[in-house]
Design a protein around this motif. Structure first.
Motif, mmCIF file in Angstrom:
data_model
loop_
_atom_site.group_PDB
_atom_site.id
_atom_site.type_symbol
_atom_site.label_atom_id
_atom_site.label_comp_id
_atom_site.label_asym_id
_atom_site.label_seq_id
_atom_site.Cartn_x
_atom_site.Cartn_y
_atom_site.Cartn_z
ATOM 1 N N VAL A 13 0.840 -1.197 0.000
ATOM 2 C CA VAL A 13 0.000 0.000 0.000
ATOM 3 C C VAL A 13 0.874 1.245 0.000
ATOM 4 N N GLY A 14 0.507 2.207 -0.835
ATOM 5 C CA GLY A 14 1.153 3.516 -0.832
ATOM 6 C C GLY A 14 0.209 4.558 -0.284
ATOM 7 N N TRP A 15 0.765 5.600 0.338
ATOM 8 C CA TRP A 15 -0.093 6.629 0.943
ATOM 9 C C TRP A 15 0.524 8.014 0.767
ATOM 10 N N ILE A 16 -0.294 8.946 0.285
ATOM 11 C CA ILE A 16 0.111 10.350 0.183
ATOM 12 C C ILE A 16 -1.019 11.209 0.750
ATOM 13 N N GLY A 17 -0.699 11.972 1.803
ATOM 14 C CA GLY A 17 -1.693 12.820 2.452
ATOM 15 C C GLY A 17 -1.826 12.452 3.908
ATOM 16 N N THR A 18 -1.123 13.188 4.758
ATOM 17 C CA THR A 18 -1.077 12.821 6.180
ATOM 18 C C THR A 18 -1.478 13.997 7.067
ATOM 19 N N GLY A 19 -2.599 14.627 6.700
ATOM 20 C CA GLY A 19 -3.209 15.600 7.597
ATOM 21 C C GLY A 19 -3.949 14.859 8.703
ATOM 22 N N VAL A 20 -4.830 15.553 9.383
ATOM 23 C CA VAL A 20 -5.566 14.935 10.492
ATOM 24 C C VAL A 20 -6.321 13.695 10.032
ATOM 25 N N MET A 21 -7.032 13.817 8.913
ATOM 26 C CA MET A 21 -7.801 12.688 8.391
ATOM 27 C C MET A 21 -6.879 11.600 7.859
ATOM 28 N N GLY A 22 -5.970 11.995 6.965
ATOM 29 C CA GLY A 22 -5.120 11.024 6.303
ATOM 30 C C GLY A 22 -4.264 10.214 7.253
ATOM 31 N N SER A 23 -3.710 10.868 8.262
ATOM 32 C CA SER A 23 -2.863 10.158 9.226
ATOM 33 C C SER A 23 -3.646 9.079 9.957
ATOM 34 N N ALA A 24 -4.857 9.424 10.402
ATOM 35 C CA ALA A 24 -5.677 8.451 11.129
ATOM 36 C C ALA A 24 -6.090 7.294 10.231
ATOM 37 N N MET A 25 -6.424 7.591 8.986
ATOM 38 C CA MET A 25 -6.841 6.544 8.052
ATOM 39 C C MET A 25 -5.679 5.611 7.730
ATOM 40 N N CYS A 26 -4.503 6.197 7.486
ATOM 41 C CA CYS A 26 -3.317 5.391 7.189
ATOM 42 C C CYS A 26 -2.958 4.507 8.381
ATOM 43 N N ALA A 27 -3.070 5.066 9.581
ATOM 44 C CA ALA A 27 -2.745 4.285 10.781
ATOM 45 C C ALA A 27 -3.646 3.065 10.901
ATOM 46 N N GLY A 133 -15.639 13.076 9.045
ATOM 47 C CA GLY A 133 -14.782 13.925 9.861
ATOM 48 C C GLY A 133 -13.650 13.206 10.563
ATOM 49 N N ASP A 134 -12.979 13.947 11.439
ATOM 50 C CA ASP A 134 -11.812 13.396 12.131
ATOM 51 C C ASP A 134 -12.187 12.224 13.037
ATOM 52 N N ARG A 135 -13.365 12.286 13.660
ATOM 53 C CA ARG A 135 -13.779 11.170 14.518
ATOM 54 C C ARG A 135 -14.020 9.909 13.700
ATOM 55 N N GLY A 136 -14.628 10.062 12.540
ATOM 56 C CA GLY A 136 -14.848 8.916 11.673
ATOM 57 C C GLY A 136 -13.544 8.306 11.204
ATOM 58 N N ALA A 137 -12.546 9.161 10.928
ATOM 59 C CA ALA A 137 -11.235 8.673 10.512
ATOM 60 C C ALA A 137 -10.563 7.908 11.640
ATOM 61 N N GLU A 138 -10.648 8.432 12.847
ATOM 62 C CA GLU A 138 -10.017 7.787 13.999
ATOM 63 C C GLU A 138 -10.699 6.463 14.353
ATOM 64 N N ALA A 237 -11.069 23.797 17.120
ATOM 65 C CA ALA A 237 -9.793 23.328 16.571
ATOM 66 C C ALA A 237 -9.947 22.059 15.746
ATOM 67 N N THR A 238 -11.090 21.379 15.862
ATOM 68 C CA THR A 238 -11.263 20.090 15.205
ATOM 69 C C THR A 238 -12.530 20.073 14.365
ATOM 70 N N GLY A 239 -12.670 19.019 13.567
ATOM 71 C CA GLY A 239 -13.899 18.862 12.787
ATOM 72 C C GLY A 239 -13.735 19.140 11.309
ATOM 73 N N GLY A 240 -12.519 19.287 10.820
ATOM 74 C CA GLY A 240 -12.295 19.577 9.400
ATOM 75 C C GLY A 240 -12.238 21.067 9.160
ATOM 76 N N PRO A 241 -11.197 21.578 8.485
ATOM 77 C CA PRO A 241 -11.033 23.028 8.315
ATOM 78 C C PRO A 241 -12.119 23.681 7.479
ATOM 79 N N VAL A 242 -12.480 24.886 7.891
ATOM 80 C CA VAL A 242 -13.456 25.708 7.170
ATOM 81 C C VAL A 242 -13.046 25.893 5.711
ATOM 82 N N LYS A 243 -11.752 26.074 5.459
ATOM 83 C CA LYS A 243 -11.287 26.358 4.095
ATOM 84 C C LYS A 243 -11.658 25.244 3.128
#
Length: 307
Positions: A13-27, A133-138, A237-243
């Motif tokens: 498996v390869g992984w690119i993208g390790t923000g809050v969501m990506g890191s939790a999913m990859c883990a 969101g971040d909770r779903g990823a974790e 601080a959590t819940g996915g960035p507004v941007k």
């Protein structure tokens, strides 16, 4: 000859993208026993994943060269194009038979372009943005919205199961189209939740009791479950960035214009999210959306918690 199935023992498996969501999913993929190769522009962001056995490489191309399935979950469509289709992108290194899975919230047209270029090289691709969101990823409870070949989505099920539950939506681009519709729905729900809380506060209700009272009725929603308490606690601080919500709604409006779909509510909501960015809140989480309504109502102090 029977097609090789995806298993932790034989699928790289390869992984690119390790923000809050990506890191939790990859883990979670790592925890299921898969060997993972990662590319990150900021190596410090992947230190924990590397301590757990992930291999760090110097380019997206190198990820492709060392992987059978590559996941990407980056910021914007321009980033997707660069890391997948760029000169040194994943597809340039991926061997025939490899699969690209883009989980970024991106453009349906780009998903179709990636599919065409992958197919031309003897590879495959699936557009599979997520919601939860971040909770779903974790917690591994993400809703995965998949477009591409039905048989490829089915083949990827062992990997998707690490992160949540996948639904097949149709041909390439369908996952991204579904994600845009999802964001329209989420933004509308968040608008109602925020306006209701501001109204309750202005008229003197205990906002915590207010949320508790309505959560079991028709007003209750997953959005309320995920961000209601965070709003009251001023946890922005959590819940996915507004941007990213501003970006997604902007893409929905662009797609709507192409398809002659009128989205007046989404146009208003997109401007409210842009207003948060203009006031320096682009990096804040989605619970901060309420502050757009607070400014309109001359409310600047924290919501009372009334514990």
């Amino acid at each position: 000859m029977e097609e090789e199935q995806i298993t932790a023992a034989r699928t790289r498996v390869g992984w690119i993208g390790t923000g809050v969501m990506g890191s939790a999913m990859c883990a979670r993929v790592q925890a299921a026993g898969y060997h993972v190769t990662i590319y990150a522009r900021t190596p410090a962001k992947i230190s924990a994943l590397c301590l757990n056995g992930a291999a760090s490489v110097e380019s997206p191309r190198a990820v492709g060269e060392r992987s059978d399935v590559v996941f990407t979950i980056v910021s914007n469509p321009s980033d997707v194009r660069q890391v997948i289709l760029g000169t040194d992108g994943v597809l340039s290194g991926l061997a025939p038979g490899g699969i690209l899975v883009d989980m970024t919230s991106s453009q349906p047209s780009l998903a179709r372009e990636i599919f065409e270029q992958a197919t031309a090289k003897g590879c495959d691709s699936v557009d599979a943005p997520v919601s939860g969101g971040d909770r779903g990823a974790e917690n591994g409870t993400l809703a995965i919205l998949a477009g591409g070949r039905r048989e490829t989505v089915a083949k990827l099920e062992p990997l998707f199961r690490c992160m949540g539950s996948a639904t097949y939506l149709g041909p390439p681009g369908s996952g991204q189209t579904c994600k845009l519709a999802n964001q329209i729905t989420v933004a509308g729900s968040q608008c109602g939740l925020s306006e209701g809380l501001v109204f309750a506060r202005k008229v003197g209700l205990d906002v915590r009791k207010y949320l508790s009272a309505i959560s079991g009725g028709a007003a209750g929603s997953k959005v309320m479950e995920l961000v209601g308490e965070r709003i009251i606690e001023r946890d922005f601080a959590t819940g996915g960035p507004v941007k990213y919500m501003a970006k997604d709604l902007g893409m929905a409006l662009e797609e709507g214009e192409k398809r002659e779909v009128s989205l007046p509510g989404s146009a208003l909501l997109e401007q409210l999210y842009v207003s948060l960015k203009a006031n320096g809140g682009g990096e804040l989480g989605l619970p901060s959306f309420i502050t757009a309504f607070e400014r309109l109502n001359n409310l600047s102090s924290p919501l009372p918690t009334n514990k």
